[in-house]
Design an enzyme around this catalytic site. Sequence first.
Site, PDB file in Angstrom:
ATOM      1  N   LYS A  14       0.337   3.375  -2.994  1.00 56.12           N
ATOM      2  CA  LYS A  14      -0.871   4.206  -3.174  1.00 56.12           C
ATOM      3  C   LYS A  14      -0.547   5.694  -3.138  1.00 56.12           C
ATOM      4  O   LYS A  14      -1.268   6.510  -3.714  1.00 56.12           O
ATOM      5  CB  LYS A  14      -1.906   3.835  -2.107  1.00 56.12           C
ATOM      6  CG  LYS A  14      -2.415   2.401  -2.257  1.00 56.12           C
ATOM      7  CD  LYS A  14      -3.273   1.958  -1.085  1.00 56.12           C
ATOM      8  CE  LYS A  14      -3.745   0.516  -1.293  1.00 56.12           C
ATOM      9  NZ  LYS A  14      -4.469  -0.030  -0.135  1.00 56.12           N
ATOM     10  N   TYR A  19      -4.613   4.156   8.139  1.00 58.24           N
ATOM     11  CA  TYR A  19      -5.983   3.620   8.284  1.00 58.24           C
ATOM     12  C   TYR A  19      -6.578   3.947   9.651  1.00 58.24           C
ATOM     13  O   TYR A  19      -6.477   5.088  10.101  1.00 58.24           O
ATOM     14  CB  TYR A  19      -5.982   2.115   7.971  1.00 58.24           C
ATOM     15  CG  TYR A  19      -5.279   1.835   6.676  1.00 58.24           C
ATOM     16  CD1 TYR A  19      -5.850   2.249   5.477  1.00 58.24           C
ATOM     17  CD2 TYR A  19      -4.029   1.242   6.631  1.00 58.24           C
ATOM     18  CE1 TYR A  19      -5.212   2.034   4.271  1.00 58.24           C
ATOM     19  CE2 TYR A  19      -3.375   1.027   5.426  1.00 58.24           C
ATOM     20  CZ  TYR A  19      -3.976   1.430   4.265  1.00 58.24           C
ATOM     21  OH  TYR A  19      -3.336   1.233   3.077  1.00 58.24           O
ATOM     22  N   TYR A  25      -3.904  -3.181 -10.217  1.00 54.75           N
ATOM     23  CA  TYR A  25      -3.774  -2.911  -8.779  1.00 54.75           C
ATOM     24  C   TYR A  25      -2.843  -3.936  -8.114  1.00 54.75           C
ATOM     25  O   TYR A  25      -1.972  -3.573  -7.309  1.00 54.75           O
ATOM     26  CB  TYR A  25      -5.164  -2.916  -8.133  1.00 54.75           C
ATOM     27  CG  TYR A  25      -5.133  -2.813  -6.627  1.00 54.75           C
ATOM     28  CD1 TYR A  25      -4.909  -1.585  -5.993  1.00 54.75           C
ATOM     29  CD2 TYR A  25      -5.317  -3.937  -5.834  1.00 54.75           C
ATOM     30  CE1 TYR A  25      -4.868  -1.502  -4.599  1.00 54.75           C
ATOM     31  CE2 TYR A  25      -5.283  -3.858  -4.451  1.00 54.75           C
ATOM     32  CZ  TYR A  25      -5.056  -2.641  -3.843  1.00 54.75           C
ATOM     33  OH  TYR A  25      -5.013  -2.564  -2.466  1.00 54.75           O
ATOM     34  N   VAL A  57       1.269  -3.624   3.909  1.00 54.39           N
ATOM     35  CA  VAL A  57       1.281  -4.905   4.634  1.00 54.39           C
ATOM     36  C   VAL A  57       2.540  -5.742   4.381  1.00 54.39           C
ATOM     37  O   VAL A  57       2.715  -6.784   4.997  1.00 54.39           O
ATOM     38  CB  VAL A  57       0.014  -5.762   4.380  1.00 54.39           C
ATOM     39  CG1 VAL A  57      -1.215  -5.125   4.979  1.00 54.39           C
ATOM     40  CG2 VAL A  57      -0.167  -6.069   2.914  1.00 54.39           C
ATOM     41  N   SER A  97       0.802  -1.240   0.000  1.00 55.14           N
ATOM     42  CA  SER A  97       0.000   0.000   0.000  1.00 55.14           C
ATOM     43  C   SER A  97       0.828   1.279   0.000  1.00 55.14           C
ATOM     44  O   SER A  97       0.270   2.357  -0.204  1.00 55.14           O
ATOM     45  CB  SER A  97      -0.937   0.023   1.200  1.00 55.14           C
ATOM     46  OG  SER A  97      -1.974  -0.903   1.012  1.00 55.14           O
TER      47      SER A  97
HETATM   48  O1  DON Z   1      -4.900  -4.994  -1.444  1.00 55.38           O
HETATM   49  C1  DON Z   1      -4.339  -5.418  -0.458  1.00 55.38           C
HETATM   50  O2  DON Z   1      -4.936  -5.904   0.487  1.00 55.38           O
HETATM   51  C2  DON Z   1      -2.831  -5.306  -0.389  1.00 55.38           C
HETATM   52  N1  DON Z   1      -2.290  -5.472  -1.703  1.00 55.38           N
HETATM   53  C3  DON Z   1      -2.387  -3.969   0.142  1.00 55.38           C
HETATM   54  C4  DON Z   1      -2.904  -3.683   1.517  1.00 55.38           C
HETATM   55  C5  DON Z   1      -1.977  -2.873   2.333  1.00 55.38           C
HETATM   56  O3  DON Z   1      -0.784  -2.846   2.130  1.00 55.38           O
HETATM   57  C6  DON Z   1      -2.571  -2.187   3.496  1.00 55.38           C
HETATM   58  N2  DON Z   1      -1.542  -1.507   4.284  1.00 55.38           N
HETATM   59  N3  DON Z   1      -1.244  -1.567   5.417  1.00 55.38           N
END
Ligand code: DON
Length: 310
Positions: free
Chosen positions: A73, A246, A195, A264, A70
Amino acid sequence: MVSMASSLTFQPVLERIAEDMERRPGRGRAADYIPALAAFDARRFGMAVAELDGTVYGVGEWRQPFSAQSITKVFTLALGLAREGDELWEHVGREPSGNPFNSLVQLEYENGIPRNPFINAGALVVTDRLHTRTGHAADTLLDFLRAESGNPDLTFDQGVADSETAHGDRNAALAHFMASYGNVDNPVPVLLDQYFRQCSIEASCADLALATGFLARHGVRADGTRLLTRSQAKQINAAMLTCGTYDAAGDFAHRVGLPGKSGVGGGIIAVVPGRCTLCVWSPGLDERGNSVAGVAALDLFTTLTGLSVF
Ligand code: DON
């Protein structure tokens, strides 16, 4: 507090932080909802600081590539905003969600307009719009990251992208739901492919600290050209502060006091506007998806240096 006159190096601060992290027990758990990320040892640690001129300091595994997830983003938002301007904000909001990053609950009440660009729903909208405008959102992002980090070897990790695709029901649900409100332009499978590729980019703390530099330089890229207006850079920093971690954004602001964005994969980037950028990596996450040692290290950095936006 360590004096941070510009002639001083960040290296002693980073070494002190790494020693402190070494002594801490309990570092959370690597993300296991994406099986390709689950195998990482939660105790691994690296951290880098990049100054505005591209000088980088690092400690631990600061040159080790990891899954940016993320964190990407932030960059797609910047690339999208640079192309589209304010119209983008008609399709994605800028309020903290107070919900987990992959939550569906607010979308129906809010007519398919995601709360902010950093929850998964918001990032899907941003990637969709960037894809429409560039013909390939993920390649546009990769080119940008390579240029800003000065690392032409940055690339996608196909194994991670495949792992997410195989376990991507929730993101697919978000995308289909927003499509039903007319807030997705591209076919959902095309959007999801873009994505998941975006999230799978592998980069190190040094790469990501350098790539974030344009936000500390108020919108100016590493080569001196302008990507964003000063106001747009402010908008992204503000979104990072209020939404970048978040449902833990309040706690992150309380402890760290900087715009930050987690992923993550265990990475977190942070910005000291006008001064430097940081990236820390440690794969053990807390229950909200933020790196335990990453937040602790940034907390200690701002405590030791006094560098914060407050
Ligand atoms: O879409 C997802 O769930 C993961 N590719 C990215 C989520 C993420 O990194 C949230 N961050 N803490």
